[in-house]
Design an enzyme around this catalytic site. Structure first.
Site, PDB file in Angstrom:
ATOM      1  CE  LYS A  14      -3.880  -2.021  -0.359  1.00 33.96           C
ATOM      2  NZ  LYS A  14      -3.620  -3.769  -0.169  1.00 33.96           N
TER       3      LYS A  14
HETATM    4  C1  LIG Z   1      -9.484  -3.133  -2.622  1.00 36.06           C
HETATM    5  C2  LIG Z   1      -8.596  -3.763  -0.500  1.00 36.06           C
HETATM    6  N1  LIG Z   1      -9.510  -3.492   0.314  1.00 36.06           N
HETATM    7  C3  LIG Z   1      -9.481  -4.560   1.535  1.00 36.06           C
HETATM    8  C4  LIG Z   1      -8.363  -5.469   1.794  1.00 36.06           C
HETATM    9  C5  LIG Z   1      -7.622  -5.006   2.961  1.00 36.06           C
HETATM   10  O1  LIG Z   1      -6.533  -5.243   3.388  1.00 36.06           O
HETATM   11  P1  LIG Z   1      -5.613  -6.013   4.884  1.00 36.06           P
HETATM   12  O2  LIG Z   1      -5.395  -6.265   3.831  1.00 36.06           O
HETATM   13  O3  LIG Z   1      -4.743  -4.388   5.787  1.00 36.06           O
HETATM   14  O4  LIG Z   1      -6.469  -6.607   5.574  1.00 36.06           O
HETATM   15  C6  LIG Z   1      -7.138  -4.786   0.223  1.00 36.06           C
HETATM   16  C7  LIG Z   1      -6.011  -5.184   0.190  1.00 36.06           C
HETATM   17  O5  LIG Z   1      -4.811  -5.805  -0.723  1.00 36.06           O
HETATM   18  C8  LIG Z   1      -7.688  -4.695  -0.803  1.00 36.06           C
HETATM   19  O6  LIG Z   1      -6.670  -4.241  -1.578  1.00 36.06           O
END
Ligand SMILES: Cc1ncc(COP(=O)(O)O)c(C=O)c1O
Length: 384
Positions: free
Chosen positions: A183
């Site tokens: 990210k």
């Molecule tokens: C669009 C989207 N939503 C949610 C997430 C979930 O994030 P996390 O990995 O911090 O739980 C991601 C992670 O890759 C994502 O790309």
């Protein structure tokens, strides 16, 4: 051909940031503590959010929100299928049903019209995704949510530093962020809930830490009241300070890192115009600022004479890493077997799901790296 492998993503962490993490590790407090408190302040300053609550991942944020909004069997949640599986999974884990809405063919984002068409008396939440660096048309989506009285939760995993009509994503409403290593900033793993709703913020704070009715760390007492009692059963999703401190250092570099991503994106877009088999995403026509999270392109398999998967494998053989954001959720085994969504109902999502891949994109990539990617694409597509 490149001598060394170019990964599709690489976190940018400088020596002084590593030192800041080491300082926390050497201190007396490594779990949720003063660095979390400072991270909340820094994040609110960056986005304009009134309340910022760090957690162990964005998926954890969604799980807490599902509880806070009392998501239960029979409820429907409107969300895209062109997304990462985490939020649809949380919806299903709570016994509710994801109602997948087709995305725009060229921005890969869902629109207010399509959301409105999917609303039923059972709609409990609307969870759209700011995709790849682009930003949802928020004023229209907010208007639909308000018209039907359905809470809106923005998935801004890709959108830290992005803006809609001059306002940072996260300043208004209920917004979830991710700090996974690919990210725009990272804490190793981590997430943030940003909100302007005090009552919701208080509930989420409690739910992320056992439902104790207090936070894991209290700024005044430099700890937490040992006498605190469970108000309702909660989760254990508080972020340790050794991660929060990385969030603080990374936030200081957000604008600089997003500017670097922007320069790489512009370079890619110029050079991609030389390759007719590859089409980048469209930039929305409304007023917004991109976060340049991913460099997504679509491969035309007919013109290329090969599938997307074959193209990705060929790039790998030339030392170029790629990602896939995303394989549509409704096409994956569990969702296919459970929901039986007929082929063609989410036509734009399916069309893209077969064609998309993400080219390398991270701060610190050089012009030469971009040229290597483009040269490799051209070499594969010319069949040489
Ligand atoms: C669009 C989207 N939503 C949610 C997430 C979930 O994030 P996390 O990995 O911090 O739980 C991601 C992670 O890759 C994502 O790309």
């Amino acid at each position: 051909m490149r001598k060394t492998f170019l990964p599709f993503s690489k976190p940018s962490i400088q020596e002084w940031e590593i030192q800041a993490v080491a300082d926390v590790l050497r201190s007396a407090w490594i779990t949720t503590g003063p660095k979390n408190a400072d991270f909340e302040v820094a994040f609110s300053r960056c986005t304009g959010a009134e309340f910022s609550i760090p957690m162990t991942s964005e998926t954890a944020v969604m799980q807490v929100l599902a509880r806070a909004f009392d998501l239960k069997p029979g409820d429907e949640v409107i969300t895209p299928s062109m997304t990462w599986v985490s939020q649809p999974n949380v919806i299903c884990l709570n016994g509710a049903m994801p109602v997948f809405v087709d995305c725009d063919r060229d921005t890969l984002m869902i629109t207010a019209d399509r959301i409105e068409a999917a609303i039923t008396p059972r709609t409990r939440l609307i969870v759209p995704v700011h995709f790849a660096g682009g930003v949802l048309e928020l004023d229209k989506i907010r208007a639909v949510a308000a018209k039907y009285g359905v809470p809106l939760i923005e998935d801004a995993a890709h959108a830290l530093g992005a803006e809609f009509k001059g306002e940072r994503i996260g300043k208004r409403g209920n917004v979830m962020f991710s700090f996974h290593p690919i990210k725009n900033i990272t804490t190793g793993e981590g997430g943030m809930f940003a909100t302007d709703d005090k009552a919701l913020a208080d509930r989420v704070r409690s739910l992320k830490f056992h439902g104790l009715g207090v936070d894991a760390y209290d700024r005044q007492t430099h700890g937490r009241a040992p006498q605190a009692q469970v108000v309702e059963p909660g989760f254990k999703f508080n972020m340790p300070d050794m991660q929060a401190v990385l969030g603080i250092t990374q936030l200081k570099r957000l604008d600089e890192m997003n500017a670097q991503r922007g320069a790489i994106s512009n370079l890619y877009r110029q050079r991609l115009s030389e390759i007719e088999e590859l089409t980048p995403l469209a930039r929305p026509a409304y007023d917004y600022k991109d976060s340049y999270h991913l460099m997504v392109v679509r491969l035309d398999p007919d013109k290329a004479g090969m599938s997307r998967d074959e193209f990705m494998a060929a790039l790998k053989a030339l030392n170029i890493g790629t990602g896939l954001h995303f394989r549509c959720v409704h096409g994956q085994k569990y969702y296919r077997e459970k929901f039986h969504i007929p082929a063609g109902m989410l036509a734009n999502t399916e069309w893209n799901s077969e064609r998309i891949l993400s080219l390398p994109m991270f701060p610190g990539m050089t012009e030469e790296d971009v040229n290597d990617v483009i040269d490799a694409c051209k070499q594969i597509l010319s069949g040489k």
